[in-house]
Design a protein around this motif. Structure first.
Motif, PDB file in Angstrom:
ATOM      1  N   ASN A  62     -86.499  48.089 -16.264  1.00 39.02           N
ATOM      2  CA  ASN A  62     -87.355  46.946 -15.936  1.00 39.02           C
ATOM      3  C   ASN A  62     -88.165  46.448 -17.128  1.00 39.02           C
ATOM      4  O   ASN A  62     -89.164  45.737 -16.941  1.00 39.02           O
ATOM      5  CB  ASN A  62     -88.310  47.342 -14.804  1.00 39.02           C
ATOM      6  CG  ASN A  62     -87.607  47.520 -13.481  1.00 39.02           C
ATOM      7  OD1 ASN A  62     -87.087  46.565 -12.915  1.00 39.02           O
ATOM      8  ND2 ASN A  62     -87.577  48.753 -12.983  1.00 39.02           N
ATOM      9  N   ALA A  65     -88.951  42.665 -17.148  1.00 44.05           N
ATOM     10  CA  ALA A  65     -89.930  42.289 -16.124  1.00 44.05           C
ATOM     11  C   ALA A  65     -91.316  42.813 -16.483  1.00 44.05           C
ATOM     12  O   ALA A  65     -92.329  42.141 -16.237  1.00 44.05           O
ATOM     13  CB  ALA A  65     -89.487  42.828 -14.762  1.00 44.05           C
ATOM     14  N   ALA A  68     -92.893  40.604 -19.117  1.00 38.96           N
ATOM     15  CA  ALA A  68     -93.401  39.349 -18.559  1.00 38.96           C
ATOM     16  C   ALA A  68     -94.801  39.515 -17.974  1.00 38.96           C
ATOM     17  O   ALA A  68     -95.524  38.529 -17.802  1.00 38.96           O
ATOM     18  CB  ALA A  68     -92.439  38.846 -17.482  1.00 38.96           C
ATOM     19  N   GLN A  69     -95.176  40.757 -17.680  1.00 36.77           N
ATOM     20  CA  GLN A  69     -96.510  41.044 -17.154  1.00 36.77           C
ATOM     21  C   GLN A  69     -97.462  41.564 -18.240  1.00 36.77           C
ATOM     22  O   GLN A  69     -98.554  42.036 -17.925  1.00 36.77           O
ATOM     23  CB  GLN A  69     -96.403  42.088 -16.032  1.00 36.77           C
ATOM     24  CG  GLN A  69     -95.517  41.682 -14.866  1.00 36.77           C
ATOM     25  CD  GLN A  69     -96.079  40.515 -14.092  1.00 36.77           C
ATOM     26  OE1 GLN A  69     -97.308  40.363 -13.997  1.00 36.77           O
ATOM     27  NE2 GLN A  69     -95.212  39.690 -13.514  1.00 36.77           N
ATOM     28  N   LEU A 231     -99.237  45.761 -11.875  1.00 38.61           N
ATOM     29  CA  LEU A 231     -98.171  44.836 -11.508  1.00 38.61           C
ATOM     30  C   LEU A 231     -98.460  44.191 -10.159  1.00 38.61           C
ATOM     31  O   LEU A 231     -98.892  44.876  -9.220  1.00 38.61           O
ATOM     32  CB  LEU A 231     -96.824  45.570 -11.441  1.00 38.61           C
ATOM     33  CG  LEU A 231     -96.360  46.279 -12.713  1.00 38.61           C
ATOM     34  CD1 LEU A 231     -95.008  46.939 -12.474  1.00 38.61           C
ATOM     35  CD2 LEU A 231     -96.283  45.307 -13.882  1.00 38.61           C
ATOM     36  N   ALA A 235     -93.767  41.371  -8.190  1.00 39.02           N
ATOM     37  CA  ALA A 235     -93.077  41.475  -9.477  1.00 39.02           C
ATOM     38  C   ALA A 235     -91.620  41.875  -9.234  1.00 39.02           C
ATOM     39  O   ALA A 235     -91.344  42.768  -8.435  1.00 39.02           O
ATOM     40  CB  ALA A 235     -93.763  42.507 -10.365  1.00 39.02           C
ATOM     41  N   PRO A 236     -90.669  41.235  -9.913  1.00 37.49           N
ATOM     42  CA  PRO A 236     -89.242  41.471  -9.644  1.00 37.49           C
ATOM     43  C   PRO A 236     -88.739  42.765 -10.281  1.00 37.49           C
ATOM     44  O   PRO A 236     -87.980  42.757 -11.249  1.00 37.49           O
ATOM     45  CB  PRO A 236     -88.576  40.240 -10.266  1.00 37.49           C
ATOM     46  CG  PRO A 236     -89.473  39.872 -11.420  1.00 37.49           C
ATOM     47  CD  PRO A 236     -90.876  40.193 -10.952  1.00 37.49           C
ATOM     48  N   MET A 237     -89.150  43.886  -9.704  1.00 38.17           N
ATOM     49  CA  MET A 237     -88.788  45.185 -10.272  1.00 38.17           C
ATOM     50  C   MET A 237     -87.590  45.777  -9.539  1.00 38.17           C
ATOM     51  O   MET A 237     -87.509  45.722  -8.314  1.00 38.17           O
ATOM     52  CB  MET A 237     -89.970  46.155 -10.175  1.00 38.17           C
ATOM     53  CG  MET A 237     -91.289  45.591 -10.681  1.00 38.17           C
ATOM     54  SD  MET A 237     -91.231  45.078 -12.412  1.00 38.17           S
ATOM     55  CE  MET A 237     -91.090  46.677 -13.204  1.00 38.17           C
ATOM     56  N   GLN A 238     -86.666  46.336 -10.299  1.00 32.49           N
ATOM     57  CA  GLN A 238     -85.531  47.029  -9.702  1.00 32.49           C
ATOM     58  C   GLN A 238     -85.937  48.453  -9.329  1.00 32.49           C
ATOM     59  O   GLN A 238     -86.813  49.054  -9.953  1.00 32.49           O
ATOM     60  CB  GLN A 238     -84.357  47.068 -10.677  1.00 32.49           C
ATOM     61  CG  GLN A 238     -83.846  45.693 -11.071  1.00 32.49           C
ATOM     62  CD  GLN A 238     -82.621  45.775 -11.957  1.00 32.49           C
ATOM     63  OE1 GLN A 238     -81.603  46.369 -11.590  1.00 32.49           O
ATOM     64  NE2 GLN A 238     -82.709  45.201 -13.146  1.00 32.49           N
TER      65      GLN A 238
END
Length: 350
Positions: A62, A65, A68-69, A231, A235-238
């Motif tokens: 991640n 992602a 991005a934070q 986060l 948040a687009p976390m896998q």
């Protein structure tokens, strides 16, 4: 030092921790207060065998992602095993040059948080000189450091760590030096690693950390870590992958018997791990790495490895028939893999 221990660990009678009572889930408001305007490093120093590989794989998977934070997962040398081993190697040498480069995004405002994760910080702690820790603290001047540590039940952790110690690399020409579990489990320096509160005190003194988060393996430690990072819920976390699976107890028992029989472990280990990886593929990073090594070494090293394994299997008596069968399968599969690689290396007929 600020403390943020949400796990309810209680002091045990054997120098470790009793079965913990989780008082509550991580409080987002409490953890958010740890996100000061000052840049910070979150250091995950272990202990080993407490989901460290899973956390490292989640961070690496991640990393875009996270960036991005405003959160940077420091660079790694081996994506298949994305820990920051370079940090430990540098500290042992007294060289913090790479660390200084890694914190550049914090200094120039591109990020507010840098993650460093390597259980070697804890396992190699006696090999790191005080002068190196002084350099570590100097490099991080003006940056807050928070420790994130995960614990688990003492007996399960000791057994898992012992199994890992058995399969770890052994120097060329050396025998297996790991003692039987009953002896291993009584070593004070080993038991100290899972006694999180005093271990966190020690690492905080070395690193200058001003805060800590202590949690446990059977809690949702990935979510607690995400909250610590600040986060947002969307948040687009896998999801965290399953990494470094424990090896079956039967395999460990067979490997230990065979390894204790030989004077040099390296060739036997090479053949055994290649064979078990073919018989029973797992997510164990150590086994997968050695299996790849078996395919890369010169043919004469593979021949020696296969011969060493076969000689050990012939010489060792197994009371358990399943163990005897597994040992025979390992030897035959190692020989088959050697033959396949030999055929692949033959030049094509003209």
């Amino acid at each position: 030092m600020r403390r943020h221990d949400r796990s309810g660990w209680e002091r045990g009678t054997a120098g470790g921790l009793t079965a913990p009572t989780l008082t509550s889930a991580a409080d987002p408001a409490d953890m958010a207060r740890m996100n000061d305007i000052r840049p910070r490093v979150i250091l995950h120093p272990g202990p080993p065998k407490t989901g460290t590989s899973t956390l490292q794989a989640w961070c690496h998977l991640n990393r875009a992602a996270l960036a991005a934070q405003g959160v940077v997962y420091a660079s790694v040398d081996t994506p298949r095993d994305p820990k920051h081993q370079w940090l430990v190697q540098g500290l042992k040498r007294g060289d913090v040059t790479r660390l200084a480069a890694e914190i550049a995004p914090l200094r120039d405002g591109r990020a507010h948080t840098l993650i460093l994760s390597c259980e070697g910080v804890m396992t190699n702690r006696v090999l790191i000189p005080d002068s190196a820790w002084q350099q570590f603290r100097q490099v991080l001047t003006g940056i807050d450091t928070t420790l994130f540590m995960v614990g688990r039940d003492m007996d399960g952790w000791l057994r898992s760590l012992w199994k890992q110690a058995l399969i770890n690399p052994v120097p060329l020409g050396k025998p297996l030096a790991v003692p039987e579990f009953a002896v291993f489990a009584r070593v004070p320096a080993i038991r100290a690693m899972i006694d999180l509160d005093p271990m966190a005190d020690l690492i905080a003194r070395n690193t200058g950390a001003s805060a800590r988060v202590l949690t446990r393996l059977d809690a949702d430690f990935i979510t607690e870590f995400a909250v610590l990072l600040g986060l947002p819920p969307d948040a687009p976390m896998q999801d965290a992958p399953r990494i470094n699976e424990s090896l079956p107890a039967d395999f460990i028992a067979v490997y230990a018997r065979l390894a204790r029989h030989v004077d040099e472990v390296w060739p036997l280990r090479l053949a055994v791990f290649a064979a078990i990886h073919a018989i029973l593929p797992t997510g164990n990073l150590m086994v997968a790495n050695v299996a790849r090594q078996f395919a890369r070494v010169p043919a004469h090293d593979r021949d020696r490895a296969v011969a060493t394994l076969q000689q050990a299997v012939d010489a060792v008596s197994f009371d358990d028939s399943d163990h005897r069968d597994l040992a025979s399968r390992l030897a035959s599969n190692a020989a088959a893999l050697r033959n396949i690689l030999l055929q692949d290396a033959q030049p094509a007929p003209r």
